[in-house]
Design a protein around this motif. Sequence first.
Motif, short mmCIF file in Angstrom:
data_model
loop_
_atom_site.label_atom_id
_atom_site.label_comp_id
_atom_site.label_asym_id
_atom_site.label_seq_id
_atom_site.Cartn_x
_atom_site.Cartn_y
_atom_site.Cartn_z
N TYR A 159 0.80 -1.27 -0.11
CA TYR A 159 -0.10 0.10 -0.14
C TYR A 159 0.87 1.39 -0.10
O TYR A 159 0.46 2.40 -0.34
CB TYR A 159 -0.89 0.09 1.08
N ARG A 189 3.76 1.19 -1.82
CA ARG A 189 4.40 1.12 -3.26
C ARG A 189 5.86 1.07 -2.85
O ARG A 189 6.63 1.53 -3.51
CB ARG A 189 4.06 2.23 -4.10
N ASN A 190 6.23 0.12 -1.95
CA ASN A 190 7.59 -0.14 -1.72
C ASN A 190 7.90 -1.57 -1.86
O ASN A 190 8.84 -2.20 -1.03
CB ASN A 190 7.99 0.55 -0.38
#
Length: 517
Positions: A191, A193-194
């Motif tokens: 969530y 974006r890693n």
Amino acid sequence: MVFFLLLLIAIPAFFTNLGLLPLFADEPTRANVAMEMILTKNYSVPTIGGEYYYNKPPLYNWILAGLYALTGSYSEFVTRLPAVVPMFLFAVTIFYAVAFFIRDKRVALLSGLAFLVNGRMLLYDSMLGHIDIFYSWLTFISFMSIFYFFRKKQWFLLFFVSYLITAVTFLSKGLPSIVFQGMTIIALLLYTRNFRRFFSWQHILSGIICLLIIGAYFFNYYHHNPDLKEYFHVIWDQSSQRTIARSGFIHSFGHLFTFPFEHLVHLLPVSLLVIFCLNKKFLKNVREDEFIKYISVVFLANIWVYWLSPETRPRYLLMLYPLLFIVLSNGYYMFREQYPRLNTIFNKVLLMLAVLVTLAVPSVFFIKFPQPVSFVMLKVLVLLAACGFFTFLIYSLRQNKIVPFIALLLMVRLAFSWFVLPSRLAKAEHMRTVSIDMAEQSKGSPFFLYQYHPEVLSLPYHHKIIYYLQRTKKQQVRFTEEDTKQGYYLTFDRDLQNPRAVLVKTYEDNLKLYRVQ
């Protein structure tokens, strides 16, 4: 200040008569493993009755054994301390975490105390020496540490600390720890974006360190019992036995619909706060607050495992409940002023419940208790004065009526400890009395449990007998398939075949005590 004042009020409420009732449910299982570690001086291999116990790794038993050794007592009170003390530490952890991340001590106070006064904790889990409160507390700390280091962008510490805690919780309860860690890390990385961090050296190294710690335990265990295959099989079975695969589709399908409502009932009256979250602005608030969004994601990432498991017990969710309490508490303080009519109705409900509780206190005089309760008049007067005072505060305060209502709930628990627990003693006392009687008659002699093959559901019953036998005799009892050794034998469902066996005594539930000379 108010939080810790209420915490002080909670101490007599939860500790009064904590050791009164005999052990039940899973309590004697935990106690037996810890006691046998001391009696055999072997802390590496968990056993019950001299047989290998594979269901749980031993960290919680080490803590319990340490308390037994430190206090010199195997009592029910000491057995329950590793659950009740972490319950208070859990509430304090919630308070400080919320105060740090949200900067609103009102939300922190309500979230922390909600953990103590929800129905499930107030009247059930708080008086049992189960592993789940301790385990859930550590898991919650892991959730908070992940967010703390994520905000600082300290990726190595994020992975290292959380995997270190995972190793500790694995050595307490097994595979669920891997599931919590995996679901939480994956959800956070997705969530935010890693997800590339999942393959980073920081993550891989931390995972390896976690596996090395767990592996070190099993390496040491292997030197005492090479049957690791059976150990791993049982640990896996313990984690999968409550899933859809075991329960059947029809039962599981119904569970999908009843699950949320069942747990809302378990969490009453705290779950009443959900009415402040049933508005269009609630989801917007969740998305805008970084911490609230994080704990919501963690909750959703982990809850589905239990939602799809029909045999899930509420105590398995104790690490997730606080996440819900934080969201509900934040919603309450965020929206109560925006919906004054709803807030007025809610406050009137609190006042009505408080009045009913206060009026119910004198009914104690009309109850015939199975066992005499001491100082009834004094206890009723104390409860009546306290409940009356907190009811007056609920009526007179313009804001924060929920705080004296929490204090009132603690008085409900105190009344429960004073009057309900003693009334249960007569019914629960029988097996303790029987076990102690057998132990006294066989003192100084070996004791065996003959042909011991109970069904899984009857294990707590049998483990209770073993606990009181070992506690009284101060020596390990052992299972046996033979009846030729000298000593005393307890049989559950059969007679001894040895002609030299003498029936010493017959008890209820077809329990028989034999002596072989």
